[in-house]
Design a protein around this motif. Structure first.
Motif, PDB file in Angstrom:
ATOM      1  N   LEU A  32       0.657  -1.141   0.146  1.00 24.42           N
ATOM      2  CA  LEU A  32      -0.047   0.082  -0.095  1.00 24.42           C
ATOM      3  C   LEU A  32       0.861   1.333   0.009  1.00 24.42           C
ATOM      4  O   LEU A  32       1.875   1.445   0.933  1.00 24.42           O
ATOM      5  N   VAL A  33       0.499   2.118  -0.791  1.00 24.35           N
ATOM      6  CA  VAL A  33       0.729   3.448  -0.797  1.00 24.35           C
ATOM      7  C   VAL A  33      -0.139   4.544  -0.481  1.00 24.35           C
ATOM      8  O   VAL A  33      -1.013   4.643  -1.230  1.00 24.35           O
ATOM      9  N   THR A  34      -0.081   5.158   0.581  1.00 22.04           N
ATOM     10  CA  THR A  34      -1.147   5.966   0.950  1.00 22.04           C
ATOM     11  C   THR A  34      -0.837   7.484   1.615  1.00 22.04           C
ATOM     12  O   THR A  34       0.599   7.503   1.963  1.00 22.04           O
ATOM     13  N   ASP A  35      -1.536   8.188   1.943  1.00 21.14           N
ATOM     14  CA  ASP A  35      -1.121   9.474   3.026  1.00 21.14           C
ATOM     15  C   ASP A  35      -1.544   9.206   4.234  1.00 21.14           C
ATOM     16  O   ASP A  35      -2.269   8.479   4.539  1.00 21.14           O
ATOM     17  N   GLU A  36      -0.857  10.035   5.244  1.00 26.62           N
ATOM     18  CA  GLU A  36      -1.066   9.932   6.436  1.00 26.62           C
ATOM     19  C   GLU A  36      -2.608  10.082   7.014  1.00 26.62           C
ATOM     20  O   GLU A  36      -3.016   9.307   7.649  1.00 26.62           O
ATOM     21  N   ASP A  37      -3.256  11.265   6.521  1.00 25.54           N
ATOM     22  CA  ASP A  37      -4.552  11.467   7.034  1.00 25.54           C
ATOM     23  C   ASP A  37      -5.489  10.316   6.576  1.00 25.54           C
ATOM     24  O   ASP A  37      -6.333   9.713   7.471  1.00 25.54           O
ATOM     25  N   THR A  38      -5.454   9.670   5.176  1.00 28.95           N
ATOM     26  CA  THR A  38      -5.970   8.602   4.940  1.00 28.95           C
ATOM     27  C   THR A  38      -5.762   7.572   5.782  1.00 28.95           C
ATOM     28  O   THR A  38      -6.645   6.597   6.169  1.00 28.95           O
ATOM     29  N   ALA A  39      -4.417   7.163   5.963  1.00 34.21           N
ATOM     30  CA  ALA A  39      -4.160   6.066   6.744  1.00 34.21           C
ATOM     31  C   ALA A  39      -4.715   6.100   8.092  1.00 34.21           C
ATOM     32  O   ALA A  39      -5.283   4.923   8.810  1.00 34.21           O
ATOM     33  N   ARG A  40      -4.594   7.227   8.918  1.00 37.77           N
ATOM     34  CA  ARG A  40      -5.260   7.240  10.222  1.00 37.77           C
ATOM     35  C   ARG A  40      -6.869   7.088  10.193  1.00 37.77           C
ATOM     36  O   ARG A  40      -7.095   6.328  11.156  1.00 37.77           O
TER      37      ARG A  40
END
Length: 311
Positions: A299-307
């Motif tokens: 997975l590659v995602t951004d911090e806000d999405t991950a949280r």
């Protein structure tokens, strides 16, 4: 610590270059030496341990969030970038890190399945030339449309092939047919069947998740009736490879499944390497469904999405 004259010169050159921000030419004039000598003095300072360089990549944050994603969803690898102020900046950074992850997971002779869309186009634009041989790139879903709205599928597969010295296997079909019987007949053509079989056989797939809103790409490409669009908006959280899913990652609207030209969700889940690149608030629900259903291994995602996904 005893310093040699060379050490002293190296320190002087390094401080002027790194602390004062002078160019090597300016440092040379300041010290009364040649520019090549400045380069050697700076390297000497590095070799002696007087200079250490740390890179703080704003695209990647602490591995703590990535570790949580791996533990929660059984991922082999996760990379989490810093969330960006605009969608364009977010796409660019996701594309850059997605390209790096793909490079690390493609070897000589691999068969790689790809989809299309803005995120995959961003990955394609970030790909650099790789020393690979015998790679094939196959489209995992159709891309022809009835509208002028671009899916960038031609540009995407071309960029992937240029990066990996790969042969393209195009799927020149709409992703959703009007009629299930017509779709079945077309798929019996031996050339089309060959491409579809390659898609099923690919051990590596890179894809994103689609959002579900009246402005979603798949709802704007002329494939669906108004009734079908309404049903999807009521029941689906998004799509994976143009297969619409509910919050549990299960297919919505069986009649659409029969008309869709794309890798099956079951086949996707069985692939060895399943790289998903997705970020942004709108992608939280489909990404969480995809992760929970086991469609993603990398997975590659951004911090806000991950949280948000981890809540």
């Amino acid at each position: 610590m005893s310093l040699s004259p060379r050490d002293v010169q190296g320190l002087s050159a390094a401080r002027l270059y790194y602390e004062r921000g002078l160019s090597q030419g300016d440092v040379a004039r300041e010290l009364g030496v040649s520019r090549p000598t400045v380069s050697k003095l700076i390297q000497h300072a590095k070799d002696r341990g007087f200079v250490t360089i740390e890179i703080h990549d704003p695209r990647q944050v602490s591995t703590a969030v990535a570790d949580q994603l791996c533990e929660r969803f059984g991922l082999a690898q996760a990379r989490v970038i810093t969330s960006q102020p605009t969608n364009e900046e977010l796409l660019r950074e996701l594309g850059a890190v997605g390209a790096l992850m793909l490079k690390e997971n493609v070897a000589d002779g691999d068969l790689v399945g790809i989809t299309w869309g803005r995120t995959l186009h961003a990955v394609a634009r970030s790909l650099k030339q790789q020393n690979r041989h015998g790679v094939q790139v196959v489209q995992l879903k159709g891309g022809a449309t009835l509208t002028s709205r671009s899916t960038s599928h031609y540009e995407t597969i071309r960029s992937f092939c240029e990066a990996f010295n790969a042969y393209p296997q195009m799927l020149p079909l709409p992703v959703i047919f009007d009629n299930a019987e017509v779709k079945r007949l077309v798929e019996e053509d031996r050339h089309i069947k060959h491409i579809l079989d390659l898609g099923r056989d690919a051990k590596t797939a890179i894809f994103t998740v689609g959002t579900m809103s009246p402005e979603s790409t798949l709802l704007k490409l002329g494939y669906l009736s108004e009734a079908e669009q309404t049903a999807l908006l009521d029941n689906a959280v998004g799509d994976i490879c143009s297969r619409f899913i509910d919050e549990h990652g299960e297919p919505c609207l069986p009649e659409l499944e029969e008309r869709t030209v794309a890798v099956s969700l079951q086949n996707l889940r069985a692939k060895q390497t399943r790289i998903c690149v997705a970020g942004g608030q709108q992608k939280v629900r489909p990404l969480k469904a995809a992760l929970g259903a086991g469609y993603v291994s990398h997975l590659v995602t951004d911090e806000d999405t991950a949280r948000a996904v981890l809540v």
